[in-house]
Write a protein that holds these residues in place. Structure first.
Motif, PDB file in Angstrom:
ATOM      1  N   ILE A 198     -95.088 -73.370   8.114  1.00 40.32           N
ATOM      2  CA  ILE A 198     -93.634 -73.500   8.325  1.00 40.32           C
ATOM      3  C   ILE A 198     -92.926 -73.815   7.014  1.00 40.32           C
ATOM      4  O   ILE A 198     -91.897 -73.203   6.675  1.00 40.32           O
ATOM      5  CB  ILE A 198     -93.356 -74.600   9.371  1.00 40.32           C
ATOM      6  CG1 ILE A 198     -93.857 -74.153  10.748  1.00 40.32           C
ATOM      7  CG2 ILE A 198     -91.867 -74.925   9.436  1.00 40.32           C
ATOM      8  CD1 ILE A 198     -93.815 -75.253  11.791  1.00 40.32           C
ATOM      9  N   GLU A 199     -93.463 -74.745   6.244  1.00 45.59           N
ATOM     10  CA  GLU A 199     -92.780 -75.142   5.014  1.00 45.59           C
ATOM     11  C   GLU A 199     -92.814 -74.035   3.969  1.00 45.59           C
ATOM     12  O   GLU A 199     -91.838 -73.836   3.234  1.00 45.59           O
ATOM     13  CB  GLU A 199     -93.425 -76.422   4.460  1.00 45.59           C
ATOM     14  CG  GLU A 199     -93.274 -77.630   5.364  1.00 45.59           C
ATOM     15  CD  GLU A 199     -91.817 -77.956   5.649  1.00 45.59           C
ATOM     16  OE1 GLU A 199     -90.970 -77.673   4.788  1.00 45.59           O
ATOM     17  OE2 GLU A 199     -91.522 -78.482   6.743  1.00 45.59           O
ATOM     18  N   ARG A 202     -90.289 -71.335   5.163  1.00 42.96           N
ATOM     19  CA  ARG A 202     -88.909 -71.803   5.045  1.00 42.96           C
ATOM     20  C   ARG A 202     -88.513 -72.073   3.599  1.00 42.96           C
ATOM     21  O   ARG A 202     -87.324 -72.209   3.293  1.00 42.96           O
ATOM     22  CB  ARG A 202     -88.721 -73.091   5.858  1.00 42.96           C
ATOM     23  CG  ARG A 202     -88.816 -72.867   7.358  1.00 42.96           C
ATOM     24  CD  ARG A 202     -88.724 -74.159   8.098  1.00 42.96           C
ATOM     25  NE  ARG A 202     -87.393 -74.704   8.073  1.00 42.96           N
ATOM     26  CZ  ARG A 202     -87.084 -75.930   7.701  1.00 42.96           C
ATOM     27  NH1 ARG A 202     -88.043 -76.744   7.305  1.00 42.96           N
ATOM     28  NH2 ARG A 202     -85.849 -76.355   7.703  1.00 42.96           N
ATOM     29  N   ALA A 243     -90.626 -69.542  11.905  1.00 41.66           N
ATOM     30  CA  ALA A 243     -90.675 -70.822  11.184  1.00 41.66           C
ATOM     31  C   ALA A 243     -89.433 -71.662  11.477  1.00 41.66           C
ATOM     32  O   ALA A 243     -89.519 -72.887  11.665  1.00 41.66           O
ATOM     33  CB  ALA A 243     -90.804 -70.557   9.684  1.00 41.66           C
ATOM     34  N   TYR A 244     -88.266 -71.032  11.515  1.00 41.37           N
ATOM     35  CA  TYR A 244     -87.037 -71.777  11.796  1.00 41.37           C
ATOM     36  C   TYR A 244     -86.967 -72.193  13.266  1.00 41.37           C
ATOM     37  O   TYR A 244     -86.509 -73.292  13.595  1.00 41.37           O
ATOM     38  CB  TYR A 244     -85.816 -70.933  11.420  1.00 41.37           C
ATOM     39  CG  TYR A 244     -85.537 -70.937   9.933  1.00 41.37           C
ATOM     40  CD1 TYR A 244     -84.652 -71.841   9.382  1.00 41.37           C
ATOM     41  CD2 TYR A 244     -86.190 -70.039   9.096  1.00 41.37           C
ATOM     42  CE1 TYR A 244     -84.410 -71.857   8.021  1.00 41.37           C
ATOM     43  CE2 TYR A 244     -85.960 -70.042   7.731  1.00 41.37           C
ATOM     44  CZ  TYR A 244     -85.065 -70.956   7.192  1.00 41.37           C
ATOM     45  OH  TYR A 244     -84.843 -70.972   5.852  1.00 41.37           O
ATOM     46  N   GLU A 247     -89.010 -75.371  13.882  1.00 44.07           N
ATOM     47  CA  GLU A 247     -88.389 -76.643  13.517  1.00 44.07           C
ATOM     48  C   GLU A 247     -87.324 -77.067  14.534  1.00 44.07           C
ATOM     49  O   GLU A 247     -87.153 -78.250  14.819  1.00 44.07           O
ATOM     50  CB  GLU A 247     -87.764 -76.523  12.123  1.00 44.07           C
ATOM     51  CG  GLU A 247     -88.790 -76.560  11.014  1.00 44.07           C
ATOM     52  CD  GLU A 247     -89.600 -77.842  11.013  1.00 44.07           C
ATOM     53  OE1 GLU A 247     -90.713 -77.828  11.602  1.00 44.07           O
ATOM     54  OE2 GLU A 247     -89.129 -78.856  10.479  1.00 44.07           O
TER      55      GLU A 247
END
Length: 365
Positions: A198-199, A202, A243-244, A247
């Motif tokens: 994810i990081e 993003r 990924a967004y 979150e």
């Protein structure tokens, strides 16, 4: 005792809010500053509205040739009528454009029916996977049932924009939920892998991922193995959107009280039943507004695929404006038309979000 209650009830001051028209008048003209801002805003709105009406209708050219638009001062509507099919379908063969038109109508009808929350079920998902999506793909690609084959390099316009945005987001949503659950997992390996994915995703812009998927990825493929450029762009959008979404869903998961999980465990439910039947429905209801905002943003960001050679709706509009016959004549008209299309679908998505909030009663009103 009865007399005391009557006296107290009569002396209690009224707490009813002021009438709505009085509150509106107080907000608009309650102070000299408010009155000045109200008057200036009204004058500006009327001036802009009068200019728009003159340009759009009173001084506009509704029929004729490009030479007629050159001498007119208003909008040039013959440009839209002559270029509408190209702006909508791009380089798709002219005689076969009934197919993307039929695919768009079928997609809209299926989407409207699927927006009814009572119909949400695994059966509806299977209908989309087994019935609707294959039919839409056959209509666009052809090659069977007597339909001439149309290569994906000729796909463009609205069908391409809708496919990249809505199909991409529909596929990204379950992947994002899985990533959110993985990031909240108690297993360190799964949590670290999900967090890293994810990081990293993003941390880079969508343009970089599209460039990597369409330009760099083929360099690492075995010789003779190729992946369709459109498919690569679609996968890149799915990964980026997931990924967004992860979150956003993780924020909803953190807002669900732990007592819900403990209550499910006390009933003897396992991890997955607790998550899918108790926790996730509550978490997703809480994050409907940010999810829809993300969807609207990605619907508009599909214009970035033009850097990898795909002709989306906005790029077909720009290409139509570069036609030598109309070049320099109808620039604003093209952008106004594109803005109207994007605004219409974005406003519809926003209205649907508000409907879902009311339907699921996500507020405390």
């Amino acid at each position: 005792m009865t007399e005391i209650q009557l006296v107290l009830g009569a002396s209690t001051p009224s707490r009813l809010p002021p009438p709505r028209r009085h509150a509106l008048w107080r907000d608009l003209f309650g102070t000299p500053g408010n009155a000045l801002v109200t008057v200036l805003s009204a004058v500006a709105i009327m001036a802009i509205g009068w200019f728009a009406i003159r340009w759009l209708f009173l001084e506009a050219t509704f029929s004729g040739r490009p030479e007629d638009c050159k001498v007119a001062t208003g909008a040039c509507w013959p440009f839209l009528t002559s270029k509408l099919r190209y702006m909508a379908f791009g380089f798709y063969p002219y005689e076969e454009q009934w197919r993307p038109m039929l695919a768009l109508l079928g997609f809209f009808c299926a989407a409207i029916v699927s927006m009814v929350p009572r119909l949400w079920s695994m059966r509806l998902l299977l209908v989309w996977l087994v019935g609707i999506l294959p039919v839409l793909y056959i209509l666009m690609a052809g090659g069977v049932f007597g339909l001439p084959s149309v290569p994906k390099t000729q796909w463009g316009g609205l069908p391409l924009s809708f496919m990249l945005s809505f199909v991409g987001l529909a596929c990204a949503l379950p992947l994002g939920i899985l990533l959110a659950l993985s990031r909240a997992s108690e297993l360190p390996v799964i949590r670290v892998l999900a967090t890293s994915f994810i990081e990293i995703v993003r941390g880079v812009p969508l343009i970089s991922i599209l460039f990597m998927a369409t330009v760099m990825l083929p360099l690492f493929m075995p010789e003779g193995v190729t992946v369709d450029k459109l498919l690569r762009a679609q996968v890149a959008i799915i990964i980026f959107a997931a990924a967004y979404i992860a979150e956003i869903v993780r924020g909803g998961l953190q807002d669900v009280p732990k007592g819900q999980i403990e209550a499910g465990a006390s009933l003897g439910l396992g991890y997955w039943p607790i998550m899918f039947k108790i926790v996730l429905p509550q978490a997703i209801k809480k994050v409907i507004p940010p999810l829809v905002s993300l969807f609207i943003g990605f619907f508009q960001d599909t214009t970035l695929v033009t850097i990898v050679g795909l002709l989306d709706f906005l790029d077909t509009v720009r290409s139509a404006m570069r036609d030598p016959v109309w070049q320099g004549i109808a620039v604003l008209e093209g952008y106004v038309f594109a803005a109207a299309v994007y605004f219409a679908f974005s406003a519809l998505m926003g209205a649907y979000s508000r409907f879902l909030e009311r339907y699921f009663r996500t507020t405390h009103d």
